[in-house]
Design a protein around this motif. Structure first.
Motif, mmCIF file in Angstrom:
data_model
loop_
_atom_site.group_PDB
_atom_site.id
_atom_site.type_symbol
_atom_site.label_atom_id
_atom_site.label_comp_id
_atom_site.label_asym_id
_atom_site.label_seq_id
_atom_site.Cartn_x
_atom_site.Cartn_y
_atom_site.Cartn_z
ATOM 1 N N GLU A 41 36.549 4.063 -28.046
ATOM 2 C CA GLU A 41 36.612 4.240 -29.506
ATOM 3 C C GLU A 41 37.268 5.568 -29.868
ATOM 4 N N ARG A 42 36.766 6.651 -29.229
ATOM 5 C CA ARG A 42 37.311 7.994 -29.467
ATOM 6 C C ARG A 42 36.764 8.939 -28.412
ATOM 7 N N LYS A 74 38.982 10.222 -18.567
ATOM 8 C CA LYS A 74 39.866 11.385 -18.448
ATOM 9 C C LYS A 74 39.249 12.501 -19.289
ATOM 10 N N THR A 75 39.693 13.730 -19.062
ATOM 11 C CA THR A 75 39.176 14.848 -19.852
ATOM 12 C C THR A 75 40.294 15.645 -20.489
ATOM 13 N N SER A 86 38.834 7.508 -22.735
ATOM 14 C CA SER A 86 39.333 6.479 -21.829
ATOM 15 C C SER A 86 40.486 5.741 -22.488
ATOM 16 N N ARG A 87 41.537 5.583 -21.738
ATOM 17 C CA ARG A 87 42.660 4.751 -22.150
ATOM 18 C C ARG A 87 42.916 3.689 -21.076
ATOM 19 N N GLU A 90 42.412 -1.577 -17.915
ATOM 20 C CA GLU A 90 41.571 -2.411 -17.064
ATOM 21 C C GLU A 90 40.119 -2.415 -17.550
ATOM 22 N N ALA A 91 39.601 -1.230 -17.865
ATOM 23 C CA ALA A 91 38.216 -1.136 -18.348
ATOM 24 C C ALA A 91 38.072 -1.836 -19.695
ATOM 25 N N ALA A 92 39.018 -1.624 -20.589
ATOM 26 C CA ALA A 92 38.958 -2.265 -21.909
ATOM 27 C C ALA A 92 39.003 -3.783 -21.773
#
Length: 112
Positions: A41-42, A74-75, A86-87, A90-92
């Protein structure tokens, strides 16, 4: 003579099974699953996860470390604060599939 069980490991798959296994194991934990939804989401801080999920900062950081190692999180650092996001397509995609399956299963069990 039939094929042995070890021949199963020589099968060529159209995807990286080890990467899929890592993603599935990582997101099978309910807290990491929810953290991933929130990061998609953000971006969020460890304190955000603490407050939203109700876990300690240490637990949040431990789950975030696992998500980073799996390539889901990611950070970004700004001054002393780390922001997690997260972008991961695969996870989305996996989360969307799980949501769809869960909704279908829920509908099917209600109609019985």
């Amino acid at each position: 003579m039939g094929k042995s069980d070890s021949d199963a490991f020589n099968v060529i798959l159209p995807f990286d099974l080890q990467k899929a296994d890592l993603l599935l194991r990582t997101l099978s934990h309910p807290i990491r699953y929810y953290m991933t939804e929130l990061m998609l989401e953000r971006e969020r801080t460890a304190v955000d996860f603490q407050e939203i999920i109700g876990i300690t900062e240490g637990a949040a950081l431990q789950h975030l470390r696992v998500l980073k190692q799996a390539g889901v999180a990611k950070t970004r650092r700004r001054a002393q604060t780390f922001y997690y996001f997260s972008r991961s397509v695969e996870a989305a995609t996996l989360l969307a599939c799980v949501t769809e399956i869960t909704m279908q299963y829920s509908s099917a069990t209600k109609s019985r």
